[in-house]
Structures are given as structure tokens and as C-alpha cells.
Design a protein around this motif. Structure first.
Motif, PDB file in Angstrom:
ATOM      1  N   ALA A 188     -12.123   9.820  17.861  1.00  0.00           N
ATOM      2  CA  ALA A 188     -10.727  10.138  17.523  1.00  0.00           C
ATOM      3  C   ALA A 188     -10.594  11.516  16.866  1.00  0.00           C
ATOM      4  O   ALA A 188      -9.483  12.056  16.780  1.00  0.00           O
ATOM      5  N   SER A 246      -6.410   3.931   9.304  1.00  0.00           N
ATOM      6  CA  SER A 246      -5.652   3.887  10.563  1.00  0.00           C
ATOM      7  C   SER A 246      -4.535   4.935  10.648  1.00  0.00           C
ATOM      8  O   SER A 246      -4.297   5.476  11.734  1.00  0.00           O
ATOM      9  N   ALA A 247      -3.861   5.259   9.547  1.00  0.00           N
ATOM     10  CA  ALA A 247      -2.794   6.277   9.621  1.00  0.00           C
ATOM     11  C   ALA A 247      -3.399   7.641   9.952  1.00  0.00           C
ATOM     12  O   ALA A 247      -2.888   8.386  10.802  1.00  0.00           O
ATOM     13  N   ARG A 260       4.381   0.383   8.934  1.00  0.00           N
ATOM     14  CA  ARG A 260       3.408   0.401  10.035  1.00  0.00           C
ATOM     15  C   ARG A 260       1.992   0.627   9.505  1.00  0.00           C
ATOM     16  O   ARG A 260       1.048   0.003   9.957  1.00  0.00           O
ATOM     17  N   PHE A 261       1.863   1.552   8.552  1.00  0.00           N
ATOM     18  CA  PHE A 261       0.559   1.807   7.934  1.00  0.00           C
ATOM     19  C   PHE A 261       0.691   1.505   6.445  1.00  0.00           C
ATOM     20  O   PHE A 261       1.053   2.380   5.658  1.00  0.00           O
ATOM     21  N   LYS A 272       2.819  11.603  10.205  1.00  0.00           N
ATOM     22  CA  LYS A 272       2.283  12.675  11.063  1.00  0.00           C
ATOM     23  C   LYS A 272       3.384  13.572  11.642  1.00  0.00           C
ATOM     24  O   LYS A 272       3.163  14.771  11.814  1.00  0.00           O
ATOM     25  N   ARG A 318      -5.427  11.204  16.664  1.00  0.00           N
ATOM     26  CA  ARG A 318      -5.316  10.911  18.104  1.00  0.00           C
ATOM     27  C   ARG A 318      -4.041  11.520  18.686  1.00  0.00           C
ATOM     28  O   ARG A 318      -4.048  12.093  19.776  1.00  0.00           O
ATOM     29  N   THR A 319      -2.949  11.434  17.933  1.00  0.00           N
ATOM     30  CA  THR A 319      -1.668  11.938  18.417  1.00  0.00           C
ATOM     31  C   THR A 319      -1.692  13.462  18.566  1.00  0.00           C
ATOM     32  O   THR A 319      -0.973  14.014  19.402  1.00  0.00           O
ATOM     33  N   ASP A 330      -4.729   7.600  13.581  1.00  0.00           N
ATOM     34  CA  ASP A 330      -3.599   7.660  14.514  1.00  0.00           C
ATOM     35  C   ASP A 330      -3.048   9.087  14.596  1.00  0.00           C
ATOM     36  O   ASP A 330      -2.743   9.587  15.688  1.00  0.00           O
TER      37      ASP A 330
END
Ligand code: 0GY
Length: 289
Positions: free
Chosen positions: A114, A80-81, A36-37, A52, A87-88, A84
Motif C-alpha cells: 500500500a 487503516s485510515a 468510518r475510521f 485524506k 492507496r487513494t 487507505d
């Protein structure tokens, strides 16, 4: 992952040291998970996946409330990882990005929203190809109006050459791992004295009193490292940060137990007042104010 990669500890001990309420792990990373990343083509190492979910479970197990997630070089400038994860985390994580000089104001604003609060300039040759100083100065100029700061990673022998450049940077600077002193030389050696003088003379310079597991020659519980961070905490209690460095990229000697790392904290921040500043007040001021 690389053949000699050491995967993070599967079951760290519960620390004996009880962290103060609201403690921040101010230096940790996420790796992937790929695909994904994906990892960056220009990376110098390929780690295990360490996403994460693992990081947040470790945060809770050790007793931390928050994380500062530093972009690792294996992800290059693709943040991006890390973004993300920020944000999570729903306000419980902040980020430090790696960017190029072509970064736009809109991209900085989006990362800021973010939870990103700074950029990292890396001078460690085994981790990155050299970046021209002009590129770093352009980035510094772009991020400073967002109130972001700069994290710098270098090794002790580079400090003399880097010092004039560091002094030109216009924001707060946070030095990773005390500039990686050689602990066999002792705190009185000119190299570490140079680092202490840099902090003394420049009130915008902070230090992460991190990574005894990297600096040690003796191994856990890292008592040979204690005088270095203890000196920095004693002299600059309002400009120090602490972090686990999970998932411990490029460790070769051993896999650190993160619970043992937390138990190292009271050896270097010996009063409850120092512990409160190191673990709560300082990171909250820099990352959540
Ligand atoms: C650290 C240390 C290291 C790696 C990185 O971004 C990275 O790849 O920071 C290292 O290999 O010393 O602080 O995580």
C-alpha cells in the motif's frame, strides 16, 4: 473532539516561497474521518476529523507533489485510515505505521504494497503509554528485511537516557522535530549539542527539521526557531526532511497557517541546492527509491 482542540487553519495563505518541482511534505497525518475510521480506545486525545481529501487539497494548494503520512497516536495501531489514504493517493503518498510486536510478515507485506515504508516508535509520555524496549527491538527486527526504517519521537530531556537504545536499532532512524529542543536554551546548549553529536556519530540517523510552530515561544513567523533547523540543514544536508505536520495535533498556543510554514523553509534551507535535497532528493531516496 476535545473541548480545547484547535481545528486546522480553514484557509492557509498561498506561500510566497515557490516549492521545487516534486516537493514532498514528509510529515503529516490523517485523522479519521470517524465513524468510518474510528479513533483508538487507548488514545490520549480526540481530534477533529481531518481526512485524506483535506490533506490532498492542502498538498495541491501549497504546491507539494507528495505526502508522507505518519500514523497518529489517536489511531493507535489501527493503521487503516493512513493505509487507505496511501492507496487513494495513487503512488503520491507513503506511510509510517504503528504496530505491535505480534505483527506478521504478511501484514507487513500488505502495508508495504500500500506504500508504507516504516514504523514509528513514540517516547512522548503525554501521547502514549510506555512500550518496553524489547517490544521495539522485536518490531525493528521484523521490518528491517522490508527495507523499512524507524521514525522516533522523543523530547530533548529524554535523549540522554534513550541514546544507547537508539544506537541498537538496525535501520535508518528519522528523528521527529529535531528531538524537540527547548529553543530558549539556544543551539549551543548541551542538550542540542548532544543531538547534533548523535547525528554526527551515527550516519543512519536523519532529522525532520519540522514544527517551528510547536517549538516557538515568539509565535509566527517563528524566527526564534530558525537557528536550530538551519544548523541541522547546514551540517547534515543529505539527512534532513521537511513536513507541515498538518493537521497539527495538540497545538494549544495558536492555529498555524500552513502557507506561513512553507515560507519558513528558505530561512532554514538557504540555498537552492539545500532546498532541493530537503524537499525532493532526500525524501525521494528514503520513500520512493
Ligand atoms: C506530531 C506531534 C504530536 C502528535 C503526534 O501521533 C501523534 O499524536 O505525533 C504532538 O502532540 O506533539 O508530530 O504530530
Amino acid at each position: 473532539m476535545d473541548d480545547d482542540w484547535l481545528v486546522f487553519h480553514p484557509a492557509p495563505k498561498a506561500p510566497d516561497f515557490k516549492l521545487p518541482k516534486g516537493a514532498v511534505d514528509a510529515h503529516c497525518h490523517v485523522f479519521g474521518p470517524s465513524p468510518r475510521f474510528p479513533f483508538a480506545p487507548e488514545r490520549k486525545y480526540t481530534p477533529c476529523n481531518a481526512g485524506k481529501d483535506h490533506l490532498f487539497a492542502l498538498r495541491d494548494h501549497l504546491g507539494f507533489a507528495r505526502n508522507v503520512i505518519v500514523q497518529a497516536t489517536c489511531h493507535g495501531k489501527d493503521n487503516s485510515a493512513m493505509v487507505d489514504a496511501c492507496r487513494t493517493a495513487g503512488g503520491l503518498a507513503r506511510g509510517i505505521a504503528s504496530v505491535g510486536s505480534d505483527i506478521s510478515e504478511a501484514e507487513i507485506a500488505e502495508m508495504d504494497e500500500a506504500g508504507v515504508r516504516g514504523v514509528r516508535f513514540n517516547f512522548v509520555k503525554r501521547l502514549v503509554d510506555a512500550t518496553p524496549q524489547e517490544v521495539f527491538l522485536t518490531i525493528a527486527d521484523k521490518i528491517k528485511s522490508f527495507g523499512w526504517h524507524i521514525v522516533v519521537y522523543f523530547e530533548a530531556e529524554s535523549l540522554e537516557e534513550l541514546e544507547p537504545f537508539l544506537k541498537r536499532l538496525p535501520t535508518v532512524l528519522v528523528v521527529d522535530h529535531m528531538g524537540r529542543p527547548d529553543v530558549t536554551k539556544g543551539v549551543d546548549h548541551p542538550d542540542f549539542q548532544r543531538f547534533l553529536r548523535l547525528m554526527e556519530e551515527n550516519e543512519n540517523i536523519w532529522s525532520k527539521v519540522t514544527c517551528p510552530e510547536r517549538l516557538t515561544k515568539a509565535g509566527p513567523p517563528y524566527d526564534d526557531v530558525v537557528p536550530f533547523p538551519a544548523t541541522v540543514v547546514d551540517r547534515f544536508p543529505d539527512r534532513v526532511l521537511w513536513g507541515t505536520d498538518w493537521p497539527h495535533p495538540n497545538m494549544k498556543s495558536h492555529v498555524p497557517d500552513d502557507g506561513v510554514l512553507v515560507d519558513f523553509i528558505p530561512k532554514i534551507a538557504r540555498t537552492t541546492k539545500q532546498q532541493q535535497k530537503l524537499l525532493v532528493d532526500n525524501p525521494m531516496r528514503l520513500y520512493w527509491a
